[in-house]
Design an enzyme around this catalytic site. Sequence first.
Site, PDB file in Angstrom:
ATOM      1  CB  CYS A 251     -19.178   4.271 -19.485  1.00 29.08           C
ATOM      2  SG  CYS A 251     -18.371   5.845 -19.155  1.00 29.08           S
TER       3      CYS A 251
ATOM      4  CB  CYS B 198     -14.184   4.129 -14.461  1.00 33.55           C
ATOM      5  SG  CYS B 198     -14.922   6.070 -13.829  1.00 33.55           S
TER       6      CYS B 198
ATOM      7  CD  GLU C  86      -3.321  -0.425   0.215  1.00 31.79           C
ATOM      8  OE1 GLU C  86      -3.203   0.491  -0.305  1.00 31.79           O
ATOM      9  OE2 GLU C  86      -3.509  -1.410  -0.475  1.00 31.79           O
TER      10      GLU C  86
ATOM     11  CB  CYS D 225     -18.662   0.483 -16.550  1.00 35.49           C
ATOM     12  SG  CYS D 225     -18.933   0.991 -14.782  1.00 35.49           S
TER      13      CYS D 225
ATOM     14  CB  CYS E 177     -22.632   5.815 -14.033  1.00 39.60           C
ATOM     15  SG  CYS E 177     -21.306   7.050 -13.730  1.00 39.60           S
TER      16      CYS E 177
END
Length: 333
Positions: A180, A173, A20, A183, A189
Amino acid sequence: MGRDLPWRRTRDPYAIWISEIMLQQTQVKTVLPYYQRWLAALPTIADLAAAELEAVLKLWEGLGYYTRARNLHKAAQAIVKEHGGVFSETAQQLQALPGIGRSTAGAIASSAFGRCEAILDANVRRVLGRLFAVDDQPTQAAAKLWNLSQRLVDPEAPHNFNQALMDLGATVCTANSPKCLLCPWQADCLGRRSGDPTRFPVRPARAVRSKITGVSVVIERQGKFLLIRRPEQGLLAGLWEFPFVELACGGEPEEIVRIAFGNRLESLERLGRVEHEFTHRHLTAQVLRAQWIAAPAALPKVFDCREHTWQPPECWLEFPMPGYVHKTCKLLQ
Ligand code: SF4
């Protein structure tokens, strides 16, 4: 099917934490070899806590934002000393450690301990900002986006949910050309329905990079070269470099070097120029080579308060050095 990444094949909080921190502002493909090398050298939190800071910085060399490595070292020592080497399980407790922000804490808590904690890295911010057409200015948007992320995270599978959200941002995205039609959220959205999802969320104004201009002097004495350690605070803290003299008010590099070193040098020769981008700064360094003709420890005042060493080129790699110094070394070859 999510991306198959090594830190997703483990529930070890230490390994997840390292990944991370490395992934902050750094791409996955850059991080992969660093992650493998780090875990081979320092497989446990106890190994990191016991390591010399110099060795830690060396492992980090080339990843940039060196404060991240220094904070990993500090936090590992705190976990070992104060908690017997055991990670706290909640995001709130994790945030008390150096270098662990809210999103990193959420990622460790959800991935390693299955806690229902939200994350908000750049990918997640983008997906949620578009999904809900968040058009507030960045500071106001943050609270709204955190709220949305926390409301959406699946309490039954927080790790999978958070990782899927990150993957959606990284692969579908994307910043400039969201796909899109691929997605799963396309029907709901709001950003897509607006006709231009890339308007959301509002991006922070890009900071202008300030300029640092100076001279890097590669100084030789009997086959060895002078390396200086940078101060413990500030840009590139604790890394090694050839003496660097900033050109605050312009002037010829040779003249500046003569002022800084007096009569300690001879045979000044220009080798070329190095350019390097830092997060908020752009460095331009003229590179000069010179011969040292004074006693080896007779450094000018500006450098004599710093750690220094004379080393032959074959030993330079043992010292953690910033990227711009590696470029300087290439000019010498
Ligand atoms: Fe992003 Fe398009 Fe999916 Fe909306 S529909 S979340 S803009 S990829």
